[in-house]
Design a protein around this motif. Sequence first.
Motif, mmCIF file in Angstrom:
data_model
loop_
_atom_site.group_PDB
_atom_site.id
_atom_site.type_symbol
_atom_site.label_atom_id
_atom_site.label_comp_id
_atom_site.label_asym_id
_atom_site.label_seq_id
_atom_site.Cartn_x
_atom_site.Cartn_y
_atom_site.Cartn_z
ATOM 1 N N PHE A 38 21.045 118.086 24.250
ATOM 2 C CA PHE A 38 20.582 118.393 24.923
ATOM 3 C C PHE A 38 19.367 117.139 26.126
ATOM 4 O O PHE A 38 19.159 117.187 27.481
ATOM 5 C CB PHE A 38 19.571 119.191 24.806
ATOM 6 N N ALA A 39 19.193 116.166 26.010
ATOM 7 C CA ALA A 39 18.772 115.080 25.891
ATOM 8 C C ALA A 39 19.849 114.553 27.325
ATOM 9 O O ALA A 39 19.393 114.189 28.881
ATOM 10 C CB ALA A 39 18.530 113.886 25.634
ATOM 11 N N TYR A 44 20.859 114.338 33.172
ATOM 12 C CA TYR A 44 21.653 114.567 34.082
ATOM 13 C C TYR A 44 21.431 115.214 35.544
ATOM 14 O O TYR A 44 21.087 114.909 36.681
ATOM 15 C CB TYR A 44 22.809 115.147 33.529
ATOM 16 N N VAL A 45 20.635 116.174 34.854
ATOM 17 C CA VAL A 45 19.743 117.032 35.673
ATOM 18 C C VAL A 45 18.520 116.561 36.650
ATOM 19 O O VAL A 45 18.427 116.370 37.826
ATOM 20 C CB VAL A 45 18.768 118.658 35.243
ATOM 21 N N VAL A 46 18.255 115.683 35.830
ATOM 22 C CA VAL A 46 16.440 114.625 36.257
ATOM 23 C C VAL A 46 17.406 113.815 37.568
ATOM 24 O O VAL A 46 17.167 113.664 38.470
ATOM 25 C CB VAL A 46 15.953 114.277 34.919
ATOM 26 N N ALA A 54 12.575 108.301 38.782
ATOM 27 C CA ALA A 54 12.398 109.926 37.642
ATOM 28 C C ALA A 54 12.885 109.654 36.468
ATOM 29 O O ALA A 54 12.234 110.319 34.859
ATOM 30 C CB ALA A 54 12.327 111.374 38.468
ATOM 31 N N LEU A 55 14.386 109.794 36.732
ATOM 32 C CA LEU A 55 15.395 109.245 35.178
ATOM 33 C C LEU A 55 14.265 107.703 34.062
ATOM 34 O O LEU A 55 14.655 108.975 33.003
ATOM 35 C CB LEU A 55 16.304 108.552 35.056
#
Length: 111
Positions: A38-39, A44-46, A54-55
């Motif tokens: 999930f991380a 990836y989404v961030v 932001a990542l």
Amino acid sequence: MGLLIKVILGAAVVLLIGLLAKTRNYYIAGLIPLFPTFALIAHYVVVTERGIDALRTTIVFGMWAILPYFAYLLSLWYFVGVMRLPYAFGSAILCWIVAAWLLITLWTRWA
């Protein structure tokens, strides 16, 4: 079809945990759920929606997020020695919730 693959992967992970729990090195079963599936998705989404800065912030927060999990493990270790198992699990989850709430509260004030 994608949902079926996810179900099969989830079942495979549960099966792997069950098999490892029966081996001489049963404690390795506790490592399997910590694989950063999930991380990886969250990172990836961030990065695709917010960028590298932001990542990097998300990664640092993730490092601090280890503390609520540690609170869960430490409290569960204690509680299994002094109460029935369902209450021990429930109490340890409450400890995780309190630690996570505290982390989020402090992070939003100082980050």
